[in-house]
Design an enzyme around this catalytic site. Structure first.
Site, PDB file in Angstrom:
ATOM      1  N   ASP A   1      -0.197   5.048   1.207  1.00 13.35           N
ATOM      2  CA  ASP A   1      -0.242   6.073   2.338  1.00 13.35           C
ATOM      3  C   ASP A   1      -0.401   5.305   3.484  1.00 13.35           C
ATOM      4  O   ASP A   1      -1.210   4.454   3.744  1.00 13.35           O
ATOM      5  CB  ASP A   1      -1.636   6.800   2.226  1.00 13.35           C
ATOM      6  CG  ASP A   1      -1.391   7.905   1.104  1.00 13.35           C
ATOM      7  OD1 ASP A   1      -0.284   8.218   0.385  1.00 13.35           O
ATOM      8  OD2 ASP A   1      -2.365   8.379   0.689  1.00 13.35           O
TER       9      ASP A   1
ATOM     10  N   ASP B   1       0.950  -1.094   0.105  1.00  9.09           N
ATOM     11  CA  ASP B   1       0.112  -0.136   0.091  1.00  9.09           C
ATOM     12  C   ASP B   1       0.851   1.153  -0.055  1.00  9.09           C
ATOM     13  O   ASP B   1       2.135   1.175   0.143  1.00  9.09           O
ATOM     14  CB  ASP B   1      -0.793  -0.183   1.224  1.00  9.09           C
ATOM     15  CG  ASP B   1      -1.622   1.108   1.332  1.00  9.09           C
ATOM     16  OD1 ASP B   1      -2.497   1.554   0.719  1.00  9.09           O
ATOM     17  OD2 ASP B   1      -1.709   1.877   2.492  1.00  9.09           O
TER      18      ASP B   1
END
Length: 225
Positions: free
Chosen positions: A16, A14
């Site tokens: 953020d 991922d």
């Protein structure tokens, strides 16, 4: 802290909250949105992390849930960079991993993801799956299964690294193992989502690239207190 070892051929990260810390900017963005529309900002913050902007709009303001509105909000947010920084351990792990052994799957749009990577001086990976490349966002597994396919690896040969329950659920729904980080959510939330291991951040993850093509992954797992 107990250690566990996994074996993988490819990391699916991922963005953020996993590689890059944008929490102050994102929270300020959603607080302003809540004030503008007379909504409960804490409820939005509790649900929005890990979701595409369009999916958050569908939950809280269905009348605004169109791509043009989501795009307007994200364009404005992408221009801001105050406080955006790499999270602990990220540079070390990316320096070790070959460029053909990691990808990113994010709920941000392409221009947002590219802006954040530039702001942190990280070269974009060959495979970068963004919100505008999928029909269904996390917790649907589409993004992660596509990332694995585009990288040329089987799902069981990959491991996802996530900070949000929605992302962990996406990985597990796709049949991919998930290491969860305690950067934005509580341990019990990540356990409930199905995380295979939970660490503070990527500083607790060590990798060793083997000559046979596999990568040994050692994690210092966080115990429940």
């Amino acid at each position: 802290m107990p250690t566990r070892t996994f074996r993988t051929k490819c990391f699916l990260f991922d963005l953020d909250g996993t590689l890059i810390d944008t929490t102050p900017l994102v929270e300020a963005h959603w607080r302003a949105f809540a004030a503008e529309h007379n909504l409960d900002n804490e409820a939005i913050l509790a649900r929005s992390h890990g979701l595409r902007t369009i999916d958050t709009l569908r939950i809280f303001t269905p009348h605004l849930a169109v791509e043009s509105v989501a795009d307007t909000y994200e364009q404005a947010l992408a221009l801001k960079s105050e406080g955006v920084t790499l999270l602990p351990g990220v540079r070390d792990i990316l320096d070790v991993l070959p460029t053909d052994r990691w990808a990113i799957c994010t709920s941000a749009r392409m221009y947002m993801a590219e802006a954040r990577l530039r702001q942190c001086d990280v070269a974009a990976p060959r495979v970068l799956i963004t919100a505008d490349k999928v029909a269904r966002g996390k917790p649907d597994p589409e993004g992660y299964t596509r990332a694995a396919s585009d990288m040329g690896f089987l799902l069981e040969e990959c491991i996802v690294v996530e900070d949000a329950p929605a992302g962990v659920k996406a990985a597990k729904a796709g049949g991919i193992r998930a290491i969860a980080l305690l950067t934005t959510h509580r341990r019990e939330q990540l356990l409930e989502a199905g995380a295979d291991a939970i660490v503070r951040n990527l500083a607790d993850v060590k990798v060793n690239v083997r000559k046979d093509g596999w990568i040994d992954v050692t994690v210092e797992e966080q115990e429940q207190v």
